[in-house]
Motif scaffolding. Structure first.
Motif, PDB file in Angstrom:
ATOM      1  N   SER A 165      50.341  41.132  45.612  1.00  0.00           N
ATOM      2  CA  SER A 165      50.635  40.233  44.608  1.00  0.00           C
ATOM      3  C   SER A 165      49.349  39.722  44.243  1.00  0.00           C
ATOM      4  O   SER A 165      48.452  39.360  44.870  1.00  0.00           O
ATOM      5  CB  SER A 165      51.665  38.960  45.056  1.00  0.00           C
ATOM      6  OG  SER A 165      51.774  37.964  44.054  1.00  0.00           O
ATOM      7  N   PHE A 166      49.057  39.645  42.873  1.00  0.00           N
ATOM      8  CA  PHE A 166      47.581  39.304  42.369  1.00  0.00           C
ATOM      9  C   PHE A 166      47.767  38.804  40.985  1.00  0.00           C
ATOM     10  O   PHE A 166      48.659  38.674  40.380  1.00  0.00           O
ATOM     11  CB  PHE A 166      46.816  40.301  42.378  1.00  0.00           C
ATOM     12  CG  PHE A 166      47.252  41.590  41.561  1.00  0.00           C
ATOM     13  CD1 PHE A 166      46.915  41.827  40.012  1.00  0.00           C
ATOM     14  CD2 PHE A 166      48.247  42.607  42.092  1.00  0.00           C
ATOM     15  CE1 PHE A 166      47.360  42.798  39.589  1.00  0.00           C
ATOM     16  CE2 PHE A 166      48.704  43.632  41.276  1.00  0.00           C
ATOM     17  CZ  PHE A 166      47.944  43.772  39.929  1.00  0.00           C
ATOM     18  N   GLU A 167      46.455  37.841  40.691  1.00  0.00           N
ATOM     19  CA  GLU A 167      46.438  37.112  39.601  1.00  0.00           C
ATOM     20  C   GLU A 167      45.786  37.722  38.495  1.00  0.00           C
ATOM     21  O   GLU A 167      44.685  38.567  38.896  1.00  0.00           O
ATOM     22  CB  GLU A 167      45.792  35.824  39.826  1.00  0.00           C
ATOM     23  CG  GLU A 167      45.717  34.988  38.607  1.00  0.00           C
ATOM     24  CD  GLU A 167      44.691  33.665  38.550  1.00  0.00           C
ATOM     25  OE1 GLU A 167      44.525  32.929  37.900  1.00  0.00           O
ATOM     26  OE2 GLU A 167      44.534  33.340  39.939  1.00  0.00           O
ATOM     27  N   VAL A 168      46.284  37.974  37.198  1.00  0.00           N
ATOM     28  CA  VAL A 168      45.709  38.444  36.016  1.00  0.00           C
ATOM     29  C   VAL A 168      45.451  37.361  34.993  1.00  0.00           C
ATOM     30  O   VAL A 168      46.172  36.853  34.556  1.00  0.00           O
ATOM     31  CB  VAL A 168      46.633  39.688  35.698  1.00  0.00           C
ATOM     32  CG1 VAL A 168      45.725  40.134  34.362  1.00  0.00           C
ATOM     33  CG2 VAL A 168      46.614  40.867  36.728  1.00  0.00           C
ATOM     34  N   PRO A 169      44.282  36.702  35.222  1.00  0.00           N
ATOM     35  CA  PRO A 169      43.933  35.479  34.188  1.00  0.00           C
ATOM     36  C   PRO A 169      44.166  35.777  32.862  1.00  0.00           C
ATOM     37  O   PRO A 169      44.494  34.713  32.127  1.00  0.00           O
ATOM     38  CB  PRO A 169      42.469  35.255  34.612  1.00  0.00           C
ATOM     39  CG  PRO A 169      42.284  35.937  35.783  1.00  0.00           C
ATOM     40  CD  PRO A 169      43.017  37.232  35.949  1.00  0.00           C
ATOM     41  N   GLN A 206      41.686  50.181  38.289  1.00  0.00           N
ATOM     42  CA  GLN A 206      40.789  50.898  37.130  1.00  0.00           C
ATOM     43  C   GLN A 206      41.829  50.936  36.164  1.00  0.00           C
ATOM     44  O   GLN A 206      41.422  50.938  34.988  1.00  0.00           O
ATOM     45  CB  GLN A 206      40.472  52.169  37.758  1.00  0.00           C
ATOM     46  CG  GLN A 206      39.380  52.422  38.833  1.00  0.00           C
ATOM     47  CD  GLN A 206      37.971  51.496  37.934  1.00  0.00           C
ATOM     48  OE1 GLN A 206      37.652  51.643  37.168  1.00  0.00           O
ATOM     49  NE2 GLN A 206      37.703  50.584  39.098  1.00  0.00           N
ATOM     50  N   ALA A 207      43.404  51.137  36.504  1.00  0.00           N
ATOM     51  CA  ALA A 207      44.069  51.095  35.383  1.00  0.00           C
ATOM     52  C   ALA A 207      44.253  50.024  34.575  1.00  0.00           C
ATOM     53  O   ALA A 207      44.286  49.921  33.178  1.00  0.00           O
ATOM     54  CB  ALA A 207      45.440  51.687  35.838  1.00  0.00           C
ATOM     55  N   LEU A 208      44.091  48.791  35.167  1.00  0.00           N
ATOM     56  CA  LEU A 208      44.268  47.452  34.628  1.00  0.00           C
ATOM     57  C   LEU A 208      42.939  47.410  33.946  1.00  0.00           C
ATOM     58  O   LEU A 208      42.962  46.511  32.666  1.00  0.00           O
ATOM     59  CB  LEU A 208      44.664  46.265  35.693  1.00  0.00           C
ATOM     60  CG  LEU A 208      45.963  46.518  36.294  1.00  0.00           C
ATOM     61  CD1 LEU A 208      46.126  45.598  37.637  1.00  0.00           C
ATOM     62  CD2 LEU A 208      47.014  45.986  35.265  1.00  0.00           C
ATOM     63  N   LYS A 209      41.672  47.470  34.380  1.00  0.00           N
ATOM     64  CA  LYS A 209      40.566  47.420  33.626  1.00  0.00           C
ATOM     65  C   LYS A 209      40.659  48.133  32.411  1.00  0.00           C
ATOM     66  O   LYS A 209      40.061  47.824  31.345  1.00  0.00           O
ATOM     67  CB  LYS A 209      39.290  47.687  34.454  1.00  0.00           C
ATOM     68  CG  LYS A 209      39.187  46.714  35.666  1.00  0.00           C
ATOM     69  CD  LYS A 209      37.873  47.196  36.365  1.00  0.00           C
ATOM     70  CE  LYS A 209      37.720  46.270  37.528  1.00  0.00           C
ATOM     71  NZ  LYS A 209      36.311  46.603  38.383  1.00  0.00           N
ATOM     72  N   GLY A 210      41.248  49.391  32.413  1.00  0.00           N
ATOM     73  CA  GLY A 210      41.330  50.192  31.321  1.00  0.00           C
ATOM     74  C   GLY A 210      42.159  49.529  29.942  1.00  0.00           C
ATOM     75  O   GLY A 210      41.740  49.990  29.047  1.00  0.00           O
ATOM     76  N   ILE A 211      42.931  48.680  30.262  1.00  0.00           N
ATOM     77  CA  ILE A 211      43.995  48.133  29.345  1.00  0.00           C
ATOM     78  C   ILE A 211      43.401  46.499  29.175  1.00  0.00           C
ATOM     79  O   ILE A 211      44.117  45.743  28.400  1.00  0.00           O
ATOM     80  CB  ILE A 211      45.366  48.259  29.595  1.00  0.00           C
ATOM     81  CG1 ILE A 211      45.732  47.542  30.760  1.00  0.00           C
ATOM     82  CG2 ILE A 211      45.622  49.588  29.597  1.00  0.00           C
ATOM     83  CD1 ILE A 211      47.228  47.455  31.037  1.00  0.00           C
ATOM     84  N   PRO A 255      42.106  42.867  33.871  1.00  0.00           N
ATOM     85  CA  PRO A 255      41.603  43.198  35.232  1.00  0.00           C
ATOM     86  C   PRO A 255      42.415  42.026  36.349  1.00  0.00           C
ATOM     87  O   PRO A 255      42.587  40.853  35.704  1.00  0.00           O
ATOM     88  CB  PRO A 255      40.172  43.054  35.165  1.00  0.00           C
ATOM     89  CG  PRO A 255      39.974  42.101  33.853  1.00  0.00           C
ATOM     90  CD  PRO A 255      41.182  42.469  32.899  1.00  0.00           C
ATOM     91  N   PRO A 256      42.450  42.639  37.357  1.00  0.00           N
ATOM     92  CA  PRO A 256      42.954  41.415  38.280  1.00  0.00           C
ATOM     93  C   PRO A 256      41.873  40.435  38.606  1.00  0.00           C
ATOM     94  O   PRO A 256      40.561  40.863  38.632  1.00  0.00           O
ATOM     95  CB  PRO A 256      43.232  41.880  39.549  1.00  0.00           C
ATOM     96  CG  PRO A 256      43.227  43.531  39.142  1.00  0.00           C
ATOM     97  CD  PRO A 256      42.463  43.763  37.846  1.00  0.00           C
ATOM     98  N   ALA A 257      42.211  39.238  38.866  1.00  0.00           N
ATOM     99  CA  ALA A 257      41.045  38.108  39.224  1.00  0.00           C
ATOM    100  C   ALA A 257      40.212  38.654  40.547  1.00  0.00           C
ATOM    101  O   ALA A 257      39.105  38.148  40.645  1.00  0.00           O
ATOM    102  CB  ALA A 257      41.745  36.794  39.425  1.00  0.00           C
TER     103      ALA A 257
END
Length: 69
Positions: free
Chosen positions: A5-9, A57-62, A65-67
């Motif tokens: 589980s992680f935060e995505v601001p 990397q996938a999240l950064k690509g869209i 990015p996770p916090a």
């Protein structure tokens, strides 16, 4: 299986969560993805070949990015 589980601001609405789900569900090894808009958190369950690095990397690509990355 790994659960994280992680935060995505940058989450601002249900559409943001849906975009994240669609992107991550395409990664081999990802079992489940869910999100909560008010807390800006994503919960993911995954096995190999998926890895935390590949997910980040996938999240950064869209542009979600996770916090913690």
């Amino acid at each position: 299986m790994t659960s994280k589980s992680f935060e995505v601001p940058s989450i601002g609405c249900a559409g943001c969560v849906q975009a994240i789900k669609m992107e991550l569900e395409d990664l081999a090894g990802v079992q489940a993805v869910s999100g909560d808009v008010p807390s800006k958190t994503i919960q993911i369950d995954f096995d190999a070949p998926a890895s935390w690095d590949a997910i980040v990397q996938a999240l950064k690509g869209i542009d979600y990015p996770p916090a913690s990355a």
